[in-house]
Design a protein around this motif. Structure first.
Motif, short mmCIF file in Angstrom:
data_model
loop_
_atom_site.label_atom_id
_atom_site.label_comp_id
_atom_site.label_asym_id
_atom_site.label_seq_id
_atom_site.Cartn_x
_atom_site.Cartn_y
_atom_site.Cartn_z
N VAL A 1 0.97 -1.41 0.04
CA VAL A 1 0.45 -0.09 -0.08
C VAL A 1 0.61 1.05 -0.15
O VAL A 1 1.76 1.50 1.12
CB VAL A 1 -1.08 0.11 1.53
N ALA B 1 -1.38 6.76 0.36
CA ALA B 1 -2.69 5.85 -0.22
C ALA B 1 -4.05 5.84 1.63
O ALA B 1 -3.11 6.25 2.92
CB ALA B 1 -2.55 4.91 -0.41
N HIS C 1 -8.12 1.86 -0.19
CA HIS C 1 -7.16 1.06 -0.79
C HIS C 1 -8.02 -0.70 -1.43
O HIS C 1 -6.97 -0.82 -2.21
CB HIS C 1 -5.70 1.56 -0.89
N ALA D 1 -10.37 2.97 -6.60
CA ALA D 1 -9.15 2.54 -6.75
C ALA D 1 -7.96 3.15 -6.93
O ALA D 1 -7.21 3.93 -6.54
CB ALA D 1 -8.53 1.48 -7.33
N SER E 1 -5.05 5.68 -4.67
CA SER E 1 -3.54 5.39 -4.54
C SER E 1 -2.34 6.40 -4.33
O SER E 1 -2.00 6.10 -4.16
CB SER E 1 -3.43 4.76 -5.86
N ASN F 1 -1.85 8.46 -6.29
CA ASN F 1 -0.75 7.92 -8.12
C ASN F 1 -1.82 8.79 -8.78
O ASN F 1 -2.99 8.53 -9.17
CB ASN F 1 -0.41 6.77 -7.96
N ALA G 1 -3.00 5.92 -11.60
CA ALA G 1 -3.66 5.53 -11.31
C ALA G 1 -4.97 6.64 -11.35
O ALA G 1 -6.43 5.93 -12.15
CB ALA G 1 -3.89 5.37 -9.64
N TYR H 1 -5.62 2.21 -13.28
CA TYR H 1 -5.84 2.73 -11.78
C TYR H 1 -5.30 1.62 -10.90
O TYR H 1 -5.49 1.57 -9.66
CB TYR H 1 -7.50 2.34 -11.76
N GLU I 1 -1.01 0.97 -8.26
CA GLU I 1 -0.75 0.87 -7.11
C GLU I 1 -1.00 -1.11 -6.29
O GLU I 1 -1.05 -0.38 -4.93
CB GLU I 1 -0.88 1.71 -6.37
N TYR I 2 -1.81 -1.23 -7.00
CA TYR I 2 -2.25 -2.61 -6.07
C TYR I 2 -0.97 -4.01 -7.14
O TYR I 2 -0.31 -4.06 -7.81
CB TYR I 2 -3.55 -3.52 -6.94
N GLN J 1 -3.83 -7.55 -6.51
CA GLN J 1 -3.92 -6.60 -8.37
C GLN J 1 -4.81 -8.25 -8.56
O GLN J 1 -5.50 -7.88 -9.94
CB GLN J 1 -2.55 -6.92 -8.62
#
Lengths: 365, 404
Positions: free
Chosen positions: A74, A78, A83, A142, A146, A148, A151, A241, A244-245, A250
């Protein structure tokens, strides 16, 4: 006993969707390899037991084990709760959508008649529209949680795309509802068991080719696959999106996409390709046009019908893999233009023409 | 992006949609092959401003060349445009040969042309294949890479290496091609042609692909020339400039081929020009194979070409000759030269200066991608994030060549 039957049915459907989705991962990899003249996934083989690696060990054991043993990362900054929530919100609606899709006729077993679908909802098609629409939350949250920018860009694209294509899908569904005069998917399938001119199976696609293309296309857009994969667009937005998983989360997003593939295949089969119907085969037996009826045991018929449904679903899953590995991806503005300026008006026109036809000629199906 | 900076700053009532998003694409980004960084300023999906940062692959090629002999610079040229190393080899060697006033034998020239054109096809296949797969047409990309693999295998058979070929030598080639070369080349280009046909159907007539490419990053002739673009990027705007035609070198004036040009100067033209160039290269190869002469592949000049191994081991003159050439290098007469040839991405030029010793005094490369990268931000401004990928794919920046 009723509860037990309901539980078994639900379990069956969930297992069906999950296993099919997991298998889709393998079909996708192997299918891509087939199309691209490669060998494809062939490494994971349990103790080298299978002479021909059918990929079961790959997708059902090796891949999940690999995914879930990876670090669950993570990023700093975030929103930890959202998340973690987002993959669930993406996967959950994709799986439960299948509950309303009938996978077989009513089956007579030990003096009970059991309807072969997880939940007997008489507004099945509305339920499907509703759950499909919920899928967008996973994407939005998501990207948002994140912290990001890739994302975020991906989730903005995804949101716009999914909402736009739901409209076209919804309107195409309306023309189907007009055609069948019911919201119940089981009813729709039963109506497709009739014969047109005494020999042509009255499948939805005979009346509603446009709606079929619209729903299939919009469905592919919902599952965010090439040519509609702009929310993830791996060459542009890193991974969109779910940049960051990692690990299991994911995997949930991937599984959600594959579950949507299975769902779209199920929906298209149900609405346009007779669901579990096998032409000329009914509980009375095999009745080829112009020939005497050959009696077949009703239980065997039911089982054959379930198998037919599965075959049809698999076919449309494969068709989506084929499309995915054939065409390039749209650009964001082109995607929006296609959704709003092409598919929406066509869907509206289709509704109008269908309604007009029903008004003039009465119930079509 | 720093973690403590929130994504939604308090704007005190300002329109949140007017905010410009700054985002850094690269240097480690799935599409930044060649290691490049785009500092993008985005208004939604539209690029307001793009600041291109190059130089991540700078290895000091030009300075390194000064440290060794002229021959020792050849392996460095492999690593310029690593998608078509043979062309770099040959153009560098030709430049040195011109300084030494050496003319290579006819067989060598024919082989140079054949191998250069094979390398050009491999380069274009890489460029178009990767470009297509970045736009989502992964299968077409794989088909092209598969065809490129055939050329690489052929290259490996001839030179012993797939990429780091170092096959050219001042005054000729390292050694002659292996037996059955002509048949191998014919078999290879037959398969390449088949792949080109497939990919034409998959891409050039694909509405999604045309929609992605046509009308994107349009450049006029004047602009392209002002930016110093050459090669497919310039020809896409309609200027029929090809060094092979403009200032023929090797034996390019003997072969009948056309210089494909575009009409609009957009991304699709860049794609089609490259596509058509591969067909023209195949034409050149076929003609060259048809009258490939026999004979030696290196000049008979002990001042530039290493003696035969039997002489090195069997005679004192041969041994001394070998020793002098390896340790001191080829003595290139004092002077300077700018020589350019048509690389896969455009005009690949070498400016060489010699002080009469066995080592280069100065080596300077005119890499085609460097100028293309200068024009990139002009090309993509006003377009969308997705177009960066498409345009960058067609610009075909090769890090080794651009950053040297």
């Amino acid at each position: 006993m009723e509860w037990l039957i309901a539980g078994v049915k639900c379990l069956l459907v969930i297992l069906l969707v999950l296993q099919l989705s997991a298998l889709m991962l393998w079909v996708e990899r192997k299918g891509a390899a087939l199309i691209q003249n490669r060998i494809g996934a062939n490494r994971a083989n349990l103790l080298g037991i299978f002479p021909v690696n059918l990929g079961f060990t790959n997708t059902l054991i090796a891949d999940p084990v690999k995914m879930f043993t990876k670090e669950d990362y993570v990023p700093d900054g975030a929103d930890k709760f959202i998340h973690s929530l987002a993959p669930f919100l993406a996967l959950f609606p994709a799986i439960i959508t299948f509950a309303a899709i009938p996978f077989g006729d009513t089956i007579e077993l030990a003096g009970r008649s059991i309807e072969l679908r997880a939940v007997g909802i008489d507004v099945g098609i509305l339920y499907i529209s509703a759950t499909v629409a919920m899928g967008v939350y996973g994407v939005v949250l998501a990207g948002w949680a994140s912290n990001n920018r890739w994302a975020l860009l991906g989730s903005i694209r995804g949101t716009a795309q999914m909402i736009s294509y739901e409209l076209a899908m919804g309107l195409a569904v309306v023309s189907c509802v007009l055609l069948y005069g019911t919201l119940d998917l089981q009813d729709m399938v039963r109506q497709q068991g009739q014969m047109l001119f005494g020999w042509l199976p009255a499948w939805g696609v005979v009346y509603q080719q446009l709606a079929f293309i619209l729903i299939f296309t919009a469905g592919m857009a919902e599952s965010k696959r090439v040519p509609f994969d702009i929310p993830e667009a791996e060459s542009e937005l890193v991974a969109g999106y779910f940049t960051e998983y990692s690990g299991g989360k994911q995997a949930s997003f991937m599984l959600a996409d594959f579950a949507e593939v299975v769902m779209v295949a199920g929906l298209v089969t149900t609405l346009f390709f007779g669901g579990w119907q096998i032409p000329y085969l009914s509980s009375q037996g095999l009745a080829l046009p112009g020939m005497a009826v050959i009696t077949v045991s009703p239980l065997l018929v039911s089982l054959l019908q379930v198998a037919a449904f599965l075959v049809k679903v698999l076919f449309f899953c494969w068709l989506q893999v084929l499309v995915r590995w054939t065409v390039p991806r749209f650009r964001y503005d082109q995607l929006m233009n296609l959704g709003w300026k092409a598919m929406m008006p066509i869907a509206l026109l289709n509704v109008f023409v269908t309604a007009l036809a029903i008004l003039l000629f009465g119930e079509v199906a | 992006m720093s973690a403590d900076k929130p994504l939604t700053p308090n704007r005190d009532g300002a329109d949140p949609l007017s905010e410009i998003m700054e985002i850094q694409m690269g240097p480690s980004h799935p599409a930044s092959h060649g290691t490049v960084k785009f500092n993008l300023r985005l208004d939604g999906e539209t690029i307001v401003n793009c600041d291109t940062e190059i130089g991540f692959l700078h290895r000091g090629f030009e300075k390194m060349c000064e440290q060794g002999t002229w021959t020792q610079a050849i392996p460095y040229t492999d690593r310029l445009n690593y998608a078509s190393p043979l062309i770099n080899n040959f153009i560098f060697c030709e430049a040195v040969e011109r300084m030494c006033s050496v003319t290579v034998p006819e067989r060598c020239s024919y082989l140079l042309v054949i191998l250069s054109e094979l390398a050009r096809i491999a380069d274009h296949l890489t460029c178009l294949g990767m470009g297509a797969s970045e736009m989502g047409a992964v299968s077409a990309g794989f088909y092209m890479v598969e065809a490129r693999e055939l050329i690489y295998n052929l290259t490996a058979r001839v030179t012993g290496a797939r990429v780091t070929v170092s096959y050219g030598r001042v005054g000729g080639l390292r050694h002659d091609v292996p037996g059955g070369f002509a048949d191998d080349v014919r078999a290879c280009i037959a398969k390449v042609e088949q792949v080109l046909g497939d990919c034409e159907k998959l891409l050039e007539r694909n509405r999604i692909f045309i929609g992605r490419m046509a009308g994107v990053a349009v450049m006029s002739k004047e602009e392209a020339m002002a930016y110093g673009l050459t090669g497919p990027l310039l020809r896409a705007t309609g200027v029929a400039f090809d060094v092979r035609k403009a200032e023929p070198y090797m034996l390019y004036d003997r072969f009948d081929f056309e210089v494909p040009v575009g009409s609009k100067g957009d991304n699709f033209d860049r794609f089609s020009v490259r596509f058509e160039e591969m067909r023209q290269s195949i034409r050149i190869i076929e003609q060259a194979l048809a009258d490939l002469p026999g004979g030696p592949v290196s000049v008979d000049d002990p001042a530039v070409v290493l003696p035969d191994k039997s002489e090195v081991y069997g005679s004192i003159e041969g041994l001394m000759n070998h020793f002098k050439l390896v340790i001191e290098g080829i003595r290139v007469p004092e002077g300077e030269i700018y020589f350019s040839g048509e690389g896969a991405n455009g005009e690949l030029g070498f400016y060489l200066a010699s002080d009469g010793s066995g080592r280069p005094y100065r080596v300077r490369v005119r890499p085609p991608s460097f100028y293309a990268m200068g024009a990139l931000s002009r090309m993509i401004e006003g377009h969308t994030v997705a177009d960066v990928i498409a345009v960058f794919g067609m610009v075909n920046m090769i890090g080794g060549e651009c950053d040297r």
